[in-house]
Design a protein around this motif. Structure first.
Motif, PDB file in Angstrom:
ATOM      1  N   LEU A  21       1.011  -1.409   0.316  1.00  0.00           N
ATOM      2  CA  LEU A  21       0.147   0.316   0.098  1.00  0.00           C
ATOM      3  C   LEU A  21       0.631   1.216   0.246  1.00  0.00           C
ATOM      4  N   THR A  22       2.149   1.490   1.019  1.00  0.00           N
ATOM      5  CA  THR A  22       3.010   2.620   0.685  1.00  0.00           C
ATOM      6  C   THR A  22       3.639   2.815  -0.327  1.00  0.00           C
ATOM      7  N   GLY A  23       4.779   1.599  -0.516  1.00  0.00           N
ATOM      8  CA  GLY A  23       5.087   1.478  -2.081  1.00  0.00           C
ATOM      9  C   GLY A  23       4.364   2.061  -3.007  1.00  0.00           C
ATOM     10  N   ILE A  32      12.887 -10.134  -6.509  1.00  0.00           N
ATOM     11  CA  ILE A  32      13.172 -10.303  -5.779  1.00  0.00           C
ATOM     12  C   ILE A  32      15.222  -9.179  -5.067  1.00  0.00           C
ATOM     13  N   PRO A  33      14.983  -8.074  -4.479  1.00  0.00           N
ATOM     14  CA  PRO A  33      16.252  -7.771  -4.854  1.00  0.00           C
ATOM     15  C   PRO A  33      17.571  -8.621  -3.978  1.00  0.00           C
ATOM     16  N   ALA A  34      18.700  -8.267  -4.782  1.00  0.00           N
ATOM     17  CA  ALA A  34      19.675  -9.410  -3.924  1.00  0.00           C
ATOM     18  C   ALA A  34      21.074  -8.757  -3.320  1.00  0.00           C
ATOM     19  N   ASN A  75     -10.482 -10.956   4.315  1.00  0.00           N
ATOM     20  CA  ASN A  75     -10.416 -10.800   5.581  1.00  0.00           C
ATOM     21  C   ASN A  75      -9.361 -10.504   6.090  1.00  0.00           C
ATOM     22  N   ARG A  76      -8.567  -9.030   5.333  1.00  0.00           N
ATOM     23  CA  ARG A  76      -7.346  -8.832   5.306  1.00  0.00           C
ATOM     24  C   ARG A  76      -8.291  -6.981   5.986  1.00  0.00           C
ATOM     25  N   VAL A  77      -8.925  -6.340   6.652  1.00  0.00           N
ATOM     26  CA  VAL A  77      -9.064  -5.072   5.810  1.00  0.00           C
ATOM     27  C   VAL A  77      -8.845  -4.104   7.074  1.00  0.00           C
ATOM     28  N   TYR A  78      -9.163  -2.889   6.690  1.00  0.00           N
ATOM     29  CA  TYR A  78      -8.523  -1.317   7.323  1.00  0.00           C
ATOM     30  C   TYR A  78      -9.500  -0.697   8.292  1.00  0.00           C
ATOM     31  N   ALA A  79      -8.939   0.136   8.794  1.00  0.00           N
ATOM     32  CA  ALA A  79      -9.976   1.501   9.328  1.00  0.00           C
ATOM     33  C   ALA A  79      -9.168   2.589   8.828  1.00  0.00           C
ATOM     34  N   GLY A 124       6.457   3.415   5.636  1.00  0.00           N
ATOM     35  CA  GLY A 124       5.232   2.603   5.539  1.00  0.00           C
ATOM     36  C   GLY A 124       5.828   1.158   7.432  1.00  0.00           C
ATOM     37  N   ASP A 125       5.144   0.156   7.506  1.00  0.00           N
ATOM     38  CA  ASP A 125       5.579  -0.768   8.203  1.00  0.00           C
ATOM     39  C   ASP A 125       7.632  -0.822   8.464  1.00  0.00           C
ATOM     40  N   ALA A 126       8.118  -0.837   7.563  1.00  0.00           N
ATOM     41  CA  ALA A 126       9.379  -0.445   6.951  1.00  0.00           C
ATOM     42  C   ALA A 126       9.754  -0.311   8.299  1.00  0.00           C
ATOM     43  N   THR A 136      -4.968   0.084  18.091  1.00  0.00           N
ATOM     44  CA  THR A 136      -5.678   1.477  17.719  1.00  0.00           C
ATOM     45  C   THR A 136      -5.954   1.557  15.991  1.00  0.00           C
ATOM     46  N   GLY A 137      -5.446   0.501  15.191  1.00  0.00           N
ATOM     47  CA  GLY A 137      -6.119   0.307  13.989  1.00  0.00           C
ATOM     48  C   GLY A 137      -5.317   1.793  13.324  1.00  0.00           C
ATOM     49  N   HIS A 138      -4.057   2.170  13.150  1.00  0.00           N
ATOM     50  CA  HIS A 138      -3.521   2.857  13.343  1.00  0.00           C
ATOM     51  C   HIS A 138      -1.959   2.055  12.256  1.00  0.00           C
ATOM     52  N   GLY A 139      -1.753   1.299  12.068  1.00  0.00           N
ATOM     53  CA  GLY A 139      -0.363   1.095  10.683  1.00  0.00           C
ATOM     54  C   GLY A 139      -0.578   1.599   9.639  1.00  0.00           C
ATOM     55  N   VAL A 140      -1.278   1.192   8.797  1.00  0.00           N
ATOM     56  CA  VAL A 140      -1.617   1.380   7.736  1.00  0.00           C
ATOM     57  C   VAL A 140      -1.132   3.054   7.292  1.00  0.00           C
ATOM     58  N   ASN A 141      -2.020   3.882   8.541  1.00  0.00           N
ATOM     59  CA  ASN A 141      -1.845   5.372   8.849  1.00  0.00           C
ATOM     60  C   ASN A 141      -1.445   5.794   8.708  1.00  0.00           C
ATOM     61  N   VAL A 162       9.996  -2.037  -7.248  1.00  0.00           N
ATOM     62  CA  VAL A 162      10.315  -3.839  -7.474  1.00  0.00           C
ATOM     63  C   VAL A 162       9.618  -4.010  -6.257  1.00  0.00           C
ATOM     64  N   ASP A 163       9.155  -5.405  -7.021  1.00  0.00           N
ATOM     65  CA  ASP A 163       8.489  -5.631  -5.860  1.00  0.00           C
ATOM     66  C   ASP A 163       7.952  -7.720  -6.268  1.00  0.00           C
ATOM     67  N   ALA A 164       7.942  -8.224  -4.899  1.00  0.00           N
ATOM     68  CA  ALA A 164       8.015  -9.973  -4.876  1.00  0.00           C
ATOM     69  C   ALA A 164       6.433 -10.588  -5.870  1.00  0.00           C
ATOM     70  N   ARG A 165       5.448 -10.372  -5.316  1.00  0.00           N
ATOM     71  CA  ARG A 165       3.904  -9.928  -5.730  1.00  0.00           C
ATOM     72  C   ARG A 165       3.185  -9.467  -6.035  1.00  0.00           C
TER      73      ARG A 165
HETATM   74  C1  LIG Z   1      -3.825  -8.175  11.964  1.00  0.00           C
HETATM   75  C2  LIG Z   1      -3.431  -7.242  11.794  1.00  0.00           C
HETATM   76  C3  LIG Z   1      -4.513  -5.958  11.435  1.00  0.00           C
HETATM   77  C4  LIG Z   1      -4.502  -4.662  10.781  1.00  0.00           C
HETATM   78  N1  LIG Z   1      -4.847  -3.885  11.194  1.00  0.00           N
HETATM   79  C5  LIG Z   1      -5.121  -2.445  10.797  1.00  0.00           C
HETATM   80  C6  LIG Z   1      -5.624  -1.294  10.209  1.00  0.00           C
HETATM   81  O1  LIG Z   1      -7.095  -2.091  10.590  1.00  0.00           O
HETATM   82  N2  LIG Z   1      -5.215  -0.779   9.853  1.00  0.00           N
HETATM   83  C7  LIG Z   1      -4.446  -0.337   9.387  1.00  0.00           C
HETATM   84  O2  LIG Z   1      -4.003   1.038   9.324  1.00  0.00           O
HETATM   85  N3  LIG Z   1      -3.546  -1.021   9.687  1.00  0.00           N
HETATM   86  C8  LIG Z   1      -3.639  -2.258  10.520  1.00  0.00           C
HETATM   87  N4  LIG Z   1      -2.309  -2.855  10.222  1.00  0.00           N
HETATM   88  C9  LIG Z   1      -1.076  -2.411   9.634  1.00  0.00           C
HETATM   89  C10 LIG Z   1      -1.412  -3.227   8.413  1.00  0.00           C
HETATM   90  O3  LIG Z   1      -1.642  -4.018   7.294  1.00  0.00           O
HETATM   91  C11 LIG Z   1       0.413  -2.231   7.747  1.00  0.00           C
HETATM   92  O4  LIG Z   1       0.573  -1.652   7.960  1.00  0.00           O
HETATM   93  C12 LIG Z   1       0.221  -2.270   6.413  1.00  0.00           C
HETATM   94  O5  LIG Z   1       0.233  -3.213   5.355  1.00  0.00           O
HETATM   95  C13 LIG Z   1       1.912  -1.712   5.835  1.00  0.00           C
HETATM   96  O6  LIG Z   1       1.478  -1.075   4.516  1.00  0.00           O
HETATM   97  P1  LIG Z   1       3.377  -1.303   4.058  1.00  0.00           P
HETATM   98  O7  LIG Z   1       3.338  -0.931   2.360  1.00  0.00           O
HETATM   99  O8  LIG Z   1       4.492  -0.401   4.827  1.00  0.00           O
HETATM  100  O9  LIG Z   1       3.527  -3.208   4.363  1.00  0.00           O
HETATM  101  P2  LIG Z   1       3.471  -4.288   3.572  1.00  0.00           P
HETATM  102  O10 LIG Z   1       2.123  -4.196   3.286  1.00  0.00           O
HETATM  103  O11 LIG Z   1       4.115  -5.362   4.006  1.00  0.00           O
HETATM  104  O12 LIG Z   1       3.745  -4.065   1.978  1.00  0.00           O
HETATM  105  C14 LIG Z   1       5.491  -4.709   1.893  1.00  0.00           C
HETATM  106  C15 LIG Z   1       5.592  -5.179   0.292  1.00  0.00           C
HETATM  107  O13 LIG Z   1       6.671  -5.259  -0.226  1.00  0.00           O
HETATM  108  C16 LIG Z   1       6.953  -6.774  -1.120  1.00  0.00           C
HETATM  109  N5  LIG Z   1       7.872  -7.122  -0.209  1.00  0.00           N
HETATM  110  C17 LIG Z   1       8.566  -7.564   1.169  1.00  0.00           C
HETATM  111  N6  LIG Z   1      10.142  -7.712   0.724  1.00  0.00           N
HETATM  112  C18 LIG Z   1      10.561  -8.135  -0.218  1.00  0.00           C
HETATM  113  C19 LIG Z   1      11.514  -8.127  -0.663  1.00  0.00           C
HETATM  114  N7  LIG Z   1      12.143  -8.758  -0.233  1.00  0.00           N
HETATM  115  N8  LIG Z   1      12.035  -8.578  -2.452  1.00  0.00           N
HETATM  116  C20 LIG Z   1      10.478  -7.655  -2.973  1.00  0.00           C
HETATM  117  N9  LIG Z   1       9.601  -7.503  -2.258  1.00  0.00           N
HETATM  118  C21 LIG Z   1       9.184  -7.717  -0.864  1.00  0.00           C
HETATM  119  C22 LIG Z   1       5.981  -7.320  -0.122  1.00  0.00           C
HETATM  120  O14 LIG Z   1       5.633  -8.342  -1.438  1.00  0.00           O
HETATM  121  C23 LIG Z   1       5.023  -6.281  -0.202  1.00  0.00           C
HETATM  122  O15 LIG Z   1       3.129  -6.012  -0.950  1.00  0.00           O
HETATM  123  C24 LIG Z   1      -2.799  -4.123  10.339  1.00  0.00           C
HETATM  124  C25 LIG Z   1      -1.725  -5.402  10.461  1.00  0.00           C
HETATM  125  C26 LIG Z   1      -2.283  -6.984  10.669  1.00  0.00           C
HETATM  126  C27 LIG Z   1      -0.837  -7.649  10.778  1.00  0.00           C
END
Ligand SMILES: Cc1cc2nc3c(=O)[nH]c(=O)nc-3n(C[C@H](O)[C@H](O)[C@H](O)COP(=O)(O)OP(=O)(O)OC[C@H]3O[C@@H](n4cnc5c(N)ncnc54)[C@H](O)[C@@H]3O)c2cc1C
Length: 421
Positions: free
Chosen positions: A37-39, A158-160, A73-77, A318-320, A328-333, A56-59
């Motif tokens: 989502l963030t990338g 996949i990056p090496a 079944n993965r939904v976000y607020a 993002g999560d990185a 608090t449902g804030h991860g993706v926000n 670049v993404d693996a999938r």
């Molecule tokens: C149970 C659960 C419930 C959640 N509920 C909420 C919610 O209600 N509200 C909310 O805001 N957040 C929620 N979150 C958090 C949310 O899922 C994350 O914050 C969000 O998905 C992070 O997005 P991102 O783009 O940073 O990372 P990710 O979604 O993890 O994306 C990373 C991407 O990088 C790719 N990638 C990773 N490593 C490599 C590699 N080595 N080579 C190539 N590609 C790679 C992956 O394929 C993926 O597409 C929840 C999380 C969990 C576990």
């Protein structure tokens, strides 16, 4: 100069021709590792710039198998702030309207009668948040990226190896393709490869909990209300889902139960009927009887702190850059706000500026640090308070919830905070 415009969606194997014609590799301004989502949102946010972007993404993301009948079944607020960002970059309007659910009211209950109750009406807004499937947003962002002239997608890839010098960064993919750029963005999730390669440190505190998620049909309509229960056996949330036609509308919920690992495994092993009954009971039968729509899934939860999210030619988003408990449902926000700030900085950089310059990137880090640290601490403290079995704490924390509900200004502050992110 190069062929990247003609290779928007590079199929596996198509790299060879690119490499043969340019043994030095492909030149970019920005290399985004991770198209979650963030990338992908960052790539879309830079659509109208002259920047050459590699993603670049693996999938690739995918909707559930029997979509649209089946729900992710993965939904976000999604906070109003995130919805604004997605609108500003042109994605929100393309989301399927009947997959979007407004949250008009939130009810938070403690384990001994404490309660916080607030509604969008209280704050003079239309909604407190939106409930949206992860794959609905991811697929929409991905489609936009694939149409974008200034993005070359490398997927599956996949990056090496990552090399950073004064002049630039060089990313080598596992299949041998070489990408050169000024700035590498680590948007590759909480176990970020980019973070590890760059030597940026991170601390990981597992909660020894799984987030168990599942969708249910409900007997009673949810009326756009989200519920959350702080219980001895974890934090249970009912998020209202859009789904259902006619009279059935408003009869679907998405559950997130952050539960201690052993209990979470019990939930995952339950039969459909047993799980539905357990979830209905734990939620005080608020929405009547439940019917499981698809098997539940569990995700391990951990707090990931990353003190430095930038280095020369590298920035994490993002999560990185931060892992947070979902209560608090804030991860993706948080991640979408990273995107907003970083995209603004990149867009307003002058042509002479080097995008990989640490001084430029440090402005991004400074702009984001306070919010991330604050939200991580508050969430962590709440989680620990409610997870604690120490006698005397239950009345205290419930008193806290009730007081918060009655104390106007504090409550308004909490809501405002939730709304502005
Ligand atoms: C149970 C659960 C419930 C959640 N509920 C909420 C919610 O209600 N509200 C909310 O805001 N957040 C929620 N979150 C958090 C949310 O899922 C994350 O914050 C969000 O998905 C992070 O997005 P991102 O783009 O940073 O990372 P990710 O979604 O993890 O994306 C990373 C991407 O990088 C790719 N990638 C990773 N490593 C490599 C590699 N080595 N080579 C190539 N590609 C790679 C992956 O394929 C993926 O597409 C929840 C999380 C969990 C576990």
């Amino acid at each position: 100069m190069s062929h990247h415009h003609s290779h928007r969606h590079v199929a596996p194997g198509a790299f060879n021709s690119v490499l043969l014609s340019n043994p030095q590799g492909q030149d970019f301004d920005l290399i985004i590792v991770g198209g979650g989502l963030t990338g992908s949102a960052l790539a879309v946010a830079l659509a109208d710039t002259a920047l050459r972007i590699a993603l670049v993404d693996a999938r690739a993301p995918a909707r559930p198998k029997d979509w649209p009948a089946q729900w992710d079944n993965r939904v976000y607020a999604i906070s109003p702030g995130s919805a604004d960002l997605l609108s500003a970059i042109g994605c929100w309007a393309h989301l399927t309207p009947d997959r979007l659910q407004r949250v008009e009211r939130m009810v938070v209950r403690g384990d001994a009668g404490g309660e916080i109750d607030f509604s969008a009406f209280d704050t003079g807004t239309e909604e407190l948040a939106w409930i949206v499937e992860s794959s609905e947003m991811a697929c929409e962002l991905w489609t936009t990226v694939s149409r974008q002239r200034n993005v070359t997608s490398y997927c599956p890839a996949i990056p090496a190896a990552l090399q950073v010098t004064d002049e630039g960064a060089m990313l080598t993919l596992e299949d041998g393709a070489v990408l050169r750029g000024k700035l590498v963005i680590g948007a590759d999730g909480r176990d970020s490869w980019v973070r590890q390669q760059t030597g940026l440190s991170s601390t990981h505190d597992p909660y020894n909990e799984l987030g168990v998620v599942a969708n249910f049909r409900t007997e009673l309509p949810h009326f756009g209300t989200a519920y959350q229960w702080f219980r001895e056996d974890g934090v249970l949330a009912y998020l209202p889902l859009a789904g259902g036609d006619g009279a059935d509308h408003g009869h679907m919920l998405s559950m997130v139960w952050s539960a201690p690992e052993d209990f979470a495994r019990t939930l995952l092993a339950d039969s459909a009927e047993a799980l539905a009954e357990r979830v209905a009971n734990a939620g005080a039968n608020q929405l009547g009887r439940l019917q499981l729509l698809a098997p539940a899934a569990g995700f391990p939860l951990k707090l990931v702190r990353v003190p430095q999210v930038v280095a020369p030619r590298v920035a994490l988003i993002g999560d990185a850059a931060h892992g947070i408990h979902p209560l608090t449902g804030h991860g993706v926000n948080l991640g979408f706000q990273d995107v907003r700030v970083l995209a603004d900085l990149i867009r307003t950089a002058r042509p002479v500026d080097d995008l990989g310059d640490l001084r430029l990137l440090s402005r991004y880090q400074r702009a984001r640090r306070e919010e991330v640290v604050m939200l991580q601490s508050v969430t962590d403290a709440m989680r620990k308070l409610f997870a604690s079995k120490a006698p005397g704490l239950a009345p205290l924390r419930n008193l806290g919830l009730s007081l918060t509900n009655r104390l106007g200004p504090l409550k308004t502050l909490l809501i405002r905070y939730a709304l502005e992110r």
